[in-house]
Design a protein around this motif. Sequence first.
Motif, PDB file in Angstrom:
ATOM      1  N   VAL A 359      13.499  68.045 -25.610  1.00 21.05           N
ATOM      2  CA  VAL A 359      12.126  68.531 -25.818  1.00 21.05           C
ATOM      3  C   VAL A 359      11.110  68.593 -24.489  1.00 21.05           C
ATOM      4  O   VAL A 359      10.645  69.626 -24.089  1.00 21.05           O
ATOM      5  N   GLU A 360      11.214  67.426 -24.158  1.00 18.31           N
ATOM      6  CA  GLU A 360      10.090  66.942 -22.742  1.00 18.31           C
ATOM      7  C   GLU A 360      10.275  68.216 -21.815  1.00 18.31           C
ATOM      8  O   GLU A 360       9.194  68.663 -21.341  1.00 18.31           O
ATOM      9  N   PRO A 361      11.369  68.562 -21.234  1.00 15.75           N
ATOM     10  CA  PRO A 361      11.583  69.303 -20.338  1.00 15.75           C
ATOM     11  C   PRO A 361      10.964  70.631 -20.406  1.00 15.75           C
ATOM     12  O   PRO A 361      10.670  71.521 -19.536  1.00 15.75           O
ATOM     13  N   GLN A 362      10.861  71.025 -21.712  1.00 12.90           N
ATOM     14  CA  GLN A 362      10.558  72.370 -22.161  1.00 12.90           C
ATOM     15  C   GLN A 362       8.933  72.443 -22.264  1.00 12.90           C
ATOM     16  O   GLN A 362       8.314  73.781 -22.382  1.00 12.90           O
ATOM     17  N   LEU A 363       8.183  71.402 -22.297  1.00 11.49           N
ATOM     18  CA  LEU A 363       6.707  71.421 -22.434  1.00 11.49           C
ATOM     19  C   LEU A 363       5.959  71.774 -21.315  1.00 11.49           C
ATOM     20  O   LEU A 363       5.290  70.695 -20.806  1.00 11.49           O
ATOM     21  N   LEU A 364       5.912  72.879 -20.973  1.00 10.85           N
ATOM     22  CA  LEU A 364       5.245  73.149 -19.709  1.00 10.85           C
ATOM     23  C   LEU A 364       3.712  73.417 -20.042  1.00 10.85           C
ATOM     24  O   LEU A 364       2.965  72.810 -19.327  1.00 10.85           O
ATOM     25  N   ALA A 365       3.303  74.058 -20.808  1.00 10.38           N
ATOM     26  CA  ALA A 365       1.876  74.303 -21.240  1.00 10.38           C
ATOM     27  C   ALA A 365       1.479  73.182 -21.875  1.00 10.38           C
ATOM     28  O   ALA A 365       2.369  72.510 -22.609  1.00 10.38           O
ATOM     29  N   PRO A 366       0.076  72.685 -21.920  1.00 12.41           N
ATOM     30  CA  PRO A 366      -0.260  71.898 -22.829  1.00 12.41           C
ATOM     31  C   PRO A 366       0.196  71.662 -24.008  1.00 12.41           C
ATOM     32  O   PRO A 366       0.079  72.552 -24.725  1.00 12.41           O
ATOM     33  N   THR A 367       0.755  70.571 -24.383  1.00  8.43           N
ATOM     34  CA  THR A 367       1.274  70.516 -25.916  1.00  8.43           C
ATOM     35  C   THR A 367       0.874  69.194 -26.460  1.00  8.43           C
ATOM     36  O   THR A 367       1.234  68.126 -25.720  1.00  8.43           O
ATOM     37  N   GLU A 394       1.141  62.326 -28.241  1.00 10.93           N
ATOM     38  CA  GLU A 394       1.054  62.407 -26.680  1.00 10.93           C
ATOM     39  C   GLU A 394       0.991  63.673 -26.373  1.00 10.93           C
ATOM     40  O   GLU A 394       1.150  64.957 -27.103  1.00 10.93           O
ATOM     41  N   LEU A 395       0.072  63.899 -24.992  1.00 10.69           N
ATOM     42  CA  LEU A 395      -0.112  65.147 -24.774  1.00 10.69           C
ATOM     43  C   LEU A 395       0.911  65.301 -23.418  1.00 10.69           C
ATOM     44  O   LEU A 395       1.018  64.669 -22.298  1.00 10.69           O
ATOM     45  N   TYR A 396       1.653  66.390 -23.229  1.00  9.88           N
ATOM     46  CA  TYR A 396       2.500  66.761 -22.341  1.00  9.88           C
ATOM     47  C   TYR A 396       1.973  67.960 -21.617  1.00  9.88           C
ATOM     48  O   TYR A 396       1.461  69.007 -22.153  1.00  9.88           O
ATOM     49  N   ILE A 397       1.832  67.715 -20.210  1.00  5.92           N
ATOM     50  CA  ILE A 397       1.635  69.404 -19.625  1.00  5.92           C
ATOM     51  C   ILE A 397       2.707  69.123 -18.177  1.00  5.92           C
ATOM     52  O   ILE A 397       2.908  67.959 -17.708  1.00  5.92           O
ATOM     53  N   ALA A 398       3.220  70.202 -17.818  1.00 10.25           N
ATOM     54  CA  ALA A 398       4.444  70.274 -16.950  1.00 10.25           C
ATOM     55  C   ALA A 398       5.303  69.266 -17.287  1.00 10.25           C
ATOM     56  O   ALA A 398       5.857  68.649 -16.180  1.00 10.25           O
ATOM     57  N   SER A 399       5.916  69.015 -18.501  1.00 18.52           N
ATOM     58  CA  SER A 399       6.774  68.389 -18.715  1.00 18.52           C
ATOM     59  C   SER A 399       6.382  66.844 -18.333  1.00 18.52           C
ATOM     60  O   SER A 399       7.429  65.730 -18.245  1.00 18.52           O
ATOM     61  N   MET A 400       5.154  66.696 -18.280  1.00 20.46           N
ATOM     62  CA  MET A 400       4.812  65.276 -17.975  1.00 20.46           C
ATOM     63  C   MET A 400       4.059  64.832 -18.920  1.00 20.46           C
ATOM     64  O   MET A 400       2.958  65.253 -19.543  1.00 20.46           O
ATOM     65  N   GLU A 401       4.410  63.267 -19.280  1.00 23.48           N
ATOM     66  CA  GLU A 401       3.401  62.692 -20.326  1.00 23.48           C
ATOM     67  C   GLU A 401       2.113  62.225 -19.768  1.00 23.48           C
ATOM     68  O   GLU A 401       2.324  61.461 -18.716  1.00 23.48           O
ATOM     69  N   LEU A 402       1.050  63.038 -20.354  1.00 20.69           N
ATOM     70  CA  LEU A 402      -0.218  62.703 -19.452  1.00 20.69           C
ATOM     71  C   LEU A 402      -1.253  61.752 -20.338  1.00 20.69           C
ATOM     72  O   LEU A 402      -1.958  61.187 -19.960  1.00 20.69           O
ATOM     73  N   ALA A 403      -1.049  61.871 -21.860  1.00 18.06           N
ATOM     74  CA  ALA A 403      -2.056  61.246 -22.558  1.00 18.06           C
ATOM     75  C   ALA A 403      -1.062  60.654 -23.812  1.00 18.06           C
ATOM     76  O   ALA A 403      -0.136  61.120 -24.193  1.00 18.06           O
ATOM     77  N   ASN A 404      -1.766  59.334 -24.327  1.00 12.69           N
ATOM     78  CA  ASN A 404      -1.064  58.938 -25.597  1.00 12.69           C
ATOM     79  C   ASN A 404      -2.197  58.414 -26.286  1.00 12.69           C
ATOM     80  O   ASN A 404      -3.312  58.042 -25.886  1.00 12.69           O
ATOM     81  N   SER A 405      -1.910  58.537 -27.811  1.00  9.69           N
ATOM     82  CA  SER A 405      -3.354  58.385 -28.489  1.00  9.69           C
ATOM     83  C   SER A 405      -2.822  57.893 -29.895  1.00  9.69           C
ATOM     84  O   SER A 405      -1.772  58.515 -30.596  1.00  9.69           O
ATOM     85  N   TYR A 406      -3.671  57.196 -30.581  1.00  6.73           N
ATOM     86  CA  TYR A 406      -3.424  56.578 -31.864  1.00  6.73           C
ATOM     87  C   TYR A 406      -4.421  56.614 -32.670  1.00  6.73           C
ATOM     88  O   TYR A 406      -5.816  56.565 -32.056  1.00  6.73           O
ATOM     89  N   THR A 407      -4.375  56.753 -34.218  1.00  5.31           N
ATOM     90  CA  THR A 407      -5.133  56.313 -35.082  1.00  5.31           C
ATOM     91  C   THR A 407      -5.109  54.716 -34.968  1.00  5.31           C
ATOM     92  O   THR A 407      -3.756  54.212 -35.263  1.00  5.31           O
ATOM     93  N   GLU A 408      -5.832  53.887 -34.531  1.00  2.00           N
ATOM     94  CA  GLU A 408      -5.433  52.535 -34.334  1.00  2.00           C
ATOM     95  C   GLU A 408      -5.179  51.978 -35.799  1.00  2.00           C
ATOM     96  O   GLU A 408      -6.297  51.956 -36.622  1.00  2.00           O
ATOM     97  N   LEU A 409      -4.174  50.955 -35.737  1.00  3.60           N
ATOM     98  CA  LEU A 409      -4.113  50.079 -36.725  1.00  3.60           C
ATOM     99  C   LEU A 409      -4.933  48.912 -36.857  1.00  3.60           C
ATOM    100  O   LEU A 409      -5.189  48.527 -35.946  1.00  3.60           O
ATOM    101  N   ASN A 410      -6.018  48.912 -37.902  1.00  2.00           N
ATOM    102  CA  ASN A 410      -6.840  47.922 -38.035  1.00  2.00           C
ATOM    103  C   ASN A 410      -6.777  46.816 -39.075  1.00  2.00           C
ATOM    104  O   ASN A 410      -7.372  46.301 -39.519  1.00  2.00           O
TER     105      ASN A 410
END
Length: 490
Positions: A359-367, A394-410
């Motif tokens: 999947v990752e290699p296909q995620l060129l546009a921001p996803t 996670e946000l992928y742009i140009a097949s690169m993992e750019l961001a990572n986000s959670y609803t934080e466990l509290n």
Amino acid sequence: MEKFEQDRLEKLEKLRAMGIDPYGKRYNGQKSLVSIVEDYHDEEGKRVRAAGRISSLRPHGKASFLDIKDWTGKVQLYIKQDKVGESKFEAFGLLDLGDIIGVEGILFKTRTGEITIQVEDFTILSKALLPPPEKWHGLRDVELRHRQRYLDLISNPETMKTSLDRVKIIRGVRRFLDERGYVEVETPMMQPIPGGAVARPFITHHNTLDIDLYLRIAPELYLKRLLVGGMERVYEINRNFRNEGISTRHNPEFTMLEAYQAYADYNDMMELTEGMLSSLTMELHGSYQIPYGEKSVDMTPPWRRKTFVELLKEYAGVDFYDLNGLIEKAEGLGLSTHGDGKTTPDRDRIANDLFEELVEPQLLAPTFVLDYPASLCPLTKLCEGRPELAQRFELYIASMELANSYTELNAPLEQRDRFMEQAGTEMTAGKVDEDFLLAMKYGMPPAGGLGIGIDRLIMILTNCTSIREVILFPLLRPGARVTEVDTTSS
RNA sequence: GCGCCCUUAGCUCAGCCGGUAGAGCAACUGACUCUUAAUCAGUGGGUCGGAGGUUCGAAUCCUCCAGGGCGCACCA
């Protein structure tokens, strides 16, 4: 090398003999070279001051043209013996490419229309003993460009531009968050227990306390302590250190943004991320269409949002809930189907491997990829009604993992259980950070958390395909090509 | 860590199938007061990344080592 230095040392001595200090002092009142060119219309015929490094020298007997360069641009100078006098012109003759000078003179245009300073006086601010790289091609050797970045900056304008764009981007990130009520904080780089991610840490030692400390692999657990403390919107932009491999996307020390917002969840962080990155793109490029390597990336918001499970189906053609199908697919690709030291197939791990592979290699546009298998995200709140998935994107742009986000466990007790589960599967997981769990027991507000790899973001926005191009001093093995100074003699 | 590739003058690069190591820029000397990759005349500059080996002869072929690039692996 010695010969170049010898010739220049002789010139330096001649300057001293003339009573000129070749390493001048403070020089002020000068205009930036780009503003001299831009403001020419108002300044024509007036006297200006400028300073910079000599980048080109075109002598004509008793007159000379030269270019000086500063970090904004380049300006041509014209110096004539009958304007500056014989002795000054003689001193001028002792200048070389690479020397740094300050000049004062009258702005005019040459016959060919080039904006030029007619030099009336000049000061030598620094005599270079070694010549700069070739003026036309610049410094091309990648190793030298990284080892001697200053030469890269001097001779390759695109390196200067990328480096200054990096500053603009980081400044833009700060402004975006500051405007939304976030405060920037600093948390420990040296931690007794390296938490917040899974990676091999660098180890160091504190002598007085006689304890080992770890360079942080993430600031996450400390920023969450601040949420407990009532700081409702915090972020930190700083270095993380991971003792892992080096590649075009990995440097052992890299810059990370982590942001936490109380009373929010990962949907809010998605809005924040999309707003921040798209506005930064527009600010820097004046367009949402940006070049990246051979391709072009469309950053126009809103960005595609799909779940992990959907994308796995779409690109890998497998159903997350069909374990046999996952195993079959993974084995077909030669992927391992068992986690470290586990005897039974690990569905989450297999799905993740397939995702990275197919999947990752296909995620060129921001996803935005939503809702990851729960066991991969021990710090994340589970999806409502679907405890096998967690509220992470996670946000992928140009097949690169750019961001990572959670609803934080509290929930502190659940957090403890999830840590324990992870400790069972991850051989690199260290001890549980009990102090963090203690903090959580005092009550952590529900929150959204976000991490953005700043170096990778800069890669995307400056069209650099190697992380080493956006880090001024990337880690290199100490090399033999730059001669070391022998400090034992003399 | 593994695989492939690269390393020649200060810089950018040639150097074919093994036969005396080259160019441009930079440097040095001289000429030159509107040039701009200034021009013209002349000069110097090399442990061919390092160490071994094959050969009458190695920049060139082989082995090992070092550094780098790309890919893979590890990995937010």
